[in-house]
Design a protein around this motif. Structure first.
Motif, PDB file in Angstrom:
ATOM      1  N   ILE A  14       0.835  -1.202   0.000  1.00  0.00           N
ATOM      2  CA  ILE A  14       0.000   0.000   0.000  1.00  0.00           C
ATOM      3  C   ILE A  14       0.873   1.257   0.000  1.00  0.00           C
ATOM      4  N   GLY A  15       1.982   1.231   0.720  1.00  0.00           N
ATOM      5  CA  GLY A  15       2.867   2.384   0.805  1.00  0.00           C
ATOM      6  C   GLY A  15       3.616   2.686  -0.485  1.00  0.00           C
ATOM      7  N   ARG A  16       3.623   1.759  -1.408  1.00  0.00           N
ATOM      8  CA  ARG A  16       4.383   1.941  -2.654  1.00  0.00           C
ATOM      9  C   ARG A  16       3.670   2.815  -3.669  1.00  0.00           C
ATOM     10  N   ARG A  17       2.414   3.092  -3.473  1.00  0.00           N
ATOM     11  CA  ARG A  17       1.665   3.877  -4.456  1.00  0.00           C
ATOM     12  C   ARG A  17       2.237   5.268  -4.650  1.00  0.00           C
ATOM     13  N   ASP A  18       2.751   5.853  -3.596  1.00  0.00           N
ATOM     14  CA  ASP A  18       3.225   7.231  -3.676  1.00  0.00           C
ATOM     15  C   ASP A  18       4.745   7.343  -3.666  1.00  0.00           C
ATOM     16  N   GLY A  19       5.436   6.246  -3.497  1.00  0.00           N
ATOM     17  CA  GLY A  19       6.888   6.278  -3.372  1.00  0.00           C
ATOM     18  C   GLY A  19       7.587   6.256  -4.722  1.00  0.00           C
ATOM     19  N   PRO A  20       8.877   5.944  -4.680  1.00  0.00           N
ATOM     20  CA  PRO A  20       9.628   5.858  -5.927  1.00  0.00           C
ATOM     21  C   PRO A  20       9.113   4.714  -6.801  1.00  0.00           C
ATOM     22  N   MET A  21       9.214   4.902  -8.088  1.00  0.00           N
ATOM     23  CA  MET A  21       8.802   3.906  -9.092  1.00  0.00           C
ATOM     24  C   MET A  21       7.303   3.606  -9.038  1.00  0.00           C
ATOM     25  N   SER A  22       6.506   4.559  -8.623  1.00  0.00           N
ATOM     26  CA  SER A  22       5.062   4.337  -8.542  1.00  0.00           C
ATOM     27  C   SER A  22       4.417   4.225  -9.922  1.00  0.00           C
ATOM     28  N   PHE A  23       5.104   4.632 -10.978  1.00  0.00           N
ATOM     29  CA  PHE A  23       4.580   4.536 -12.337  1.00  0.00           C
ATOM     30  C   PHE A  23       4.198   3.109 -12.712  1.00  0.00           C
ATOM     31  N   ARG A  24       4.856   2.149 -12.108  1.00  0.00           N
ATOM     32  CA  ARG A  24       4.591   0.756 -12.466  1.00  0.00           C
ATOM     33  C   ARG A  24       3.219   0.291 -12.026  1.00  0.00           C
ATOM     34  N   PHE A  25       2.601   0.996 -11.064  1.00  0.00           N
ATOM     35  CA  PHE A  25       1.249   0.638 -10.640  1.00  0.00           C
ATOM     36  C   PHE A  25       0.225   0.961 -11.724  1.00  0.00           C
ATOM     37  N   LEU A  26       0.606   1.752 -12.697  1.00  0.00           N
ATOM     38  CA  LEU A  26      -0.260   2.032 -13.836  1.00  0.00           C
ATOM     39  C   LEU A  26       0.203   1.296 -15.089  1.00  0.00           C
ATOM     40  N   VAL A  27       1.503   1.294 -15.320  1.00  0.00           N
ATOM     41  CA  VAL A  27       2.030   0.737 -16.562  1.00  0.00           C
ATOM     42  C   VAL A  27       1.882  -0.779 -16.628  1.00  0.00           C
ATOM     43  N   GLN A  28       2.247  -1.484 -15.584  1.00  0.00           N
ATOM     44  CA  GLN A  28       2.205  -2.950 -15.635  1.00  0.00           C
ATOM     45  C   GLN A  28       0.791  -3.499 -15.772  1.00  0.00           C
ATOM     46  N   PRO A  29      -0.193  -3.021 -15.018  1.00  0.00           N
ATOM     47  CA  PRO A  29      -1.550  -3.508 -15.275  1.00  0.00           C
ATOM     48  C   PRO A  29      -2.060  -3.125 -16.667  1.00  0.00           C
ATOM     49  N   ALA A  30      -1.666  -1.944 -17.151  1.00  0.00           N
ATOM     50  CA  ALA A  30      -2.110  -1.521 -18.488  1.00  0.00           C
ATOM     51  C   ALA A  30      -1.575  -2.455 -19.567  1.00  0.00           C
ATOM     52  N   VAL A  31      -0.322  -2.846 -19.460  1.00  0.00           N
ATOM     53  CA  VAL A  31       0.258  -3.769 -20.436  1.00  0.00           C
ATOM     54  C   VAL A  31      -0.407  -5.142 -20.326  1.00  0.00           C
ATOM     55  N   ALA A  32      -0.646  -5.597 -19.113  1.00  0.00           N
ATOM     56  CA  ALA A  32      -1.322  -6.883 -18.919  1.00  0.00           C
ATOM     57  C   ALA A  32      -2.730  -6.844 -19.508  1.00  0.00           C
ATOM     58  N   ILE A  33      -3.436  -5.735 -19.316  1.00  0.00           N
ATOM     59  CA  ILE A  33      -4.787  -5.601 -19.865  1.00  0.00           C
ATOM     60  C   ILE A  33      -4.748  -5.552 -21.388  1.00  0.00           C
ATOM     61  N   PHE A  34      -3.736  -4.919 -21.967  1.00  0.00           N
ATOM     62  CA  PHE A  34      -3.593  -4.914 -23.429  1.00  0.00           C
ATOM     63  C   PHE A  34      -3.518  -6.340 -23.965  1.00  0.00           C
ATOM     64  N   PHE A  35      -2.664  -7.167 -23.359  1.00  0.00           N
ATOM     65  CA  PHE A  35      -2.552  -8.555 -23.796  1.00  0.00           C
ATOM     66  C   PHE A  35      -3.842  -9.325 -23.539  1.00  0.00           C
ATOM     67  N   ALA A  36      -4.541  -8.994 -22.454  1.00  0.00           N
ATOM     68  CA  ALA A  36      -5.800  -9.665 -22.133  1.00  0.00           C
ATOM     69  C   ALA A  36      -6.887  -9.333 -23.152  1.00  0.00           C
TER      70      ALA A  36
END
Length: 144
Positions: A14-36
């Protein structure tokens, strides 16, 4: 010990949403959804049942379906593992395996499985898998 690891893992996730590398919380699900979406549309065109339902209800196709998941989302899962490992080393000065696997699964596998089934259902409902048969000359002559 397990309860402590689960609590720490959830708090860190939960604490990772606002910390460093938080972009991955949007990018990785988006890429997974693209393949889905791509796989779900293919399932609808081939008149296959929604992914998760078929995986749970038909053990004979489970191995093939699992292989499809790893073919589509495996790269995203490995990227999620690597990014989370880098994050953990910088922030926590160590790697916590349970947190690593949990985060990669939540960011890559869960969005893929859920989205693929939804896309298949919506595409089937919209008629993507149905074939439209055009009337032939023989059909027209028999009507007269």
């Amino acid at each position: 010990m397990l309860e402590e690891a689960l609590t720490r893992g959830w708090d860190n996730f939960i604490g990772r949403r606002d910390g460093p590398m938080s972009f991955r919380f949007l990018v990785q699900p988006a890429v997974a959804i693209f393949f889905a979406v791509r796989a779900g549309l293919m399932d609808a065109r081939q008149n296959k049942p929604p992914f998760l339902w078929a995986w749970l209800s038909n053990p004979s196709t489970r191995r093939e379906r699992s292989r499809q998941v790893w073919t589509d989302v495996g790269t995203v899962f490995v990227a999620a593992l690597n990014l989370d490992a880098i994050y953990q080393v910088f922030v926590h000065a160590g790697i916590f395996t349970f947190e690593l696997l949990f985060t990669a699964t939540v960011l890559a596998v869960v969005p893929y499985v859920v989205s693929r089934g939804l896309v298949t259902r919506v595409a089937t409902w919209a008629g993507v898998g149905r074939q439209v048969v055009a009337p032939t000359e023989d059909d027209e002559q028999t009507e007269k």
